[in-house]
Design a protein around this motif. Sequence first.
Motif, short mmCIF file in Angstrom:
data_model
loop_
_atom_site.label_atom_id
_atom_site.label_comp_id
_atom_site.label_asym_id
_atom_site.label_seq_id
_atom_site.Cartn_x
_atom_site.Cartn_y
_atom_site.Cartn_z
N SER A 150 20.16 -64.91 1.70
CA SER A 150 21.11 -63.82 1.48
C SER A 150 22.46 -64.23 2.05
N ASN A 151 23.50 -63.88 1.33
CA ASN A 151 24.85 -64.24 1.72
C ASN A 151 25.19 -63.66 3.09
N GLY A 152 25.55 -64.53 4.03
CA GLY A 152 25.86 -64.07 5.39
C GLY A 152 24.65 -63.57 6.14
N ASN A 153 23.45 -63.86 5.62
CA ASN A 153 22.20 -63.39 6.22
C ASN A 153 22.19 -61.86 6.39
N LEU A 154 22.79 -61.15 5.42
CA LEU A 154 22.82 -59.69 5.50
C LEU A 154 21.45 -59.06 5.30
N GLN A 155 20.57 -59.72 4.53
CA GLN A 155 19.24 -59.18 4.25
C GLN A 155 19.36 -57.71 3.80
N PRO A 156 20.02 -57.46 2.66
CA PRO A 156 20.39 -56.10 2.28
C PRO A 156 19.29 -55.26 1.64
N TRP A 157 18.15 -55.86 1.37
CA TRP A 157 17.10 -55.15 0.63
C TRP A 157 16.46 -54.04 1.45
N LYS A 158 16.08 -52.97 0.76
CA LYS A 158 15.32 -51.86 1.32
C LYS A 158 14.10 -51.68 0.42
N LEU A 159 12.92 -51.68 1.01
CA LEU A 159 11.69 -51.66 0.22
C LEU A 159 10.81 -50.48 0.62
N TYR A 160 10.31 -49.78 -0.40
CA TYR A 160 9.40 -48.66 -0.20
C TYR A 160 8.08 -49.00 -0.89
N VAL A 161 7.00 -48.94 -0.15
CA VAL A 161 5.69 -49.34 -0.67
C VAL A 161 4.79 -48.12 -0.76
N THR A 162 4.25 -47.87 -1.94
CA THR A 162 3.35 -46.73 -2.13
C THR A 162 1.97 -47.24 -2.53
N MET A 163 0.95 -46.56 -2.00
CA MET A 163 -0.44 -46.90 -2.30
C MET A 163 -1.24 -45.59 -2.35
N GLY A 164 -2.41 -45.66 -2.98
CA GLY A 164 -3.32 -44.52 -2.96
C GLY A 164 -2.68 -43.23 -3.44
N PRO A 165 -2.96 -42.10 -2.76
CA PRO A 165 -2.42 -40.80 -3.17
C PRO A 165 -0.89 -40.78 -3.24
N ALA A 166 -0.23 -41.52 -2.36
CA ALA A 166 1.24 -41.53 -2.38
C ALA A 166 1.76 -42.13 -3.68
N ARG A 167 1.14 -43.21 -4.14
CA ARG A 167 1.56 -43.80 -5.41
C ARG A 167 1.29 -42.85 -6.57
N GLN A 168 0.15 -42.20 -6.51
CA GLN A 168 -0.22 -41.26 -7.58
C GLN A 168 0.72 -40.06 -7.62
N ARG A 169 1.15 -39.59 -6.44
CA ARG A 169 2.09 -38.46 -6.40
C ARG A 169 3.43 -38.84 -7.00
N LEU A 170 3.89 -40.04 -6.69
CA LEU A 170 5.17 -40.49 -7.25
C LEU A 170 5.09 -40.57 -8.77
N SER A 171 4.01 -41.16 -9.28
CA SER A 171 3.82 -41.26 -10.73
C SER A 171 3.76 -39.88 -11.38
N ALA A 172 2.98 -38.99 -10.77
CA ALA A 172 2.83 -37.64 -11.33
C ALA A 172 4.16 -36.89 -11.35
#
Length: 223
Positions: free
Chosen positions: A38-60
Amino acid sequence: MRVSEAINSRRSMRVFKPDPVSKADIEWIISNANRAASNGNLQPWKLYVTMGPARQRLSAAILKAMDENDLGPGAEYDIYPREFKPVYDQRRKLVGKQLYTLLGVPRGDSAGMLRQFRKNYEFFDAPVGMILCVERGMGNGQWIDCGIFLDQLMLLAREKGLHTCPQAAFSRFQHVVRRELKIPDDQIVICGLALGHADPDAVPNNLVTERAPITDFTTWFSE
């Protein structure tokens, strides 16, 4: 697995098995992807991980918004060029034709195309659904950084015997994604990423997209 093997075996899979993926494997993939340049080692990414019921709720929630025509403001960036040059338009149309031919959805079958498109928001039944974001104040260079990070997530998944599918479609319902995952307003939803065990026997997973020869995009200088 060699890097070249991971690259050449990576494809966007659209049918996943229900087999779970361990949290330890997901953490390993993310931790190693975090070494992305990453340019300047900013590491700008933000990641959200969903599994199980949480993934299903997002899809629904997204599918409910589609059914209620709650389209919100749409994506916060241009997913495609506003005007396609012929070469890029041909590539896009070719892969669409190849995919829907495999699916048995004929041209003009809008209902069939919509059914397939909706599967995006179920992460194609993958047990893990990720959402990649970037802070709103970042520059174009940090979007490049996020792309590198995304690619490393996909390649490291191959080392674990897993497959992925990056999905810009989630940016279109960023208002729902933001609400469900409590994503701050100062972050832009870039895309989703389905991760899991692909079904090797599923017809859509047999699609191998064509690639242009390097002579089409490479210019050499030696003297």
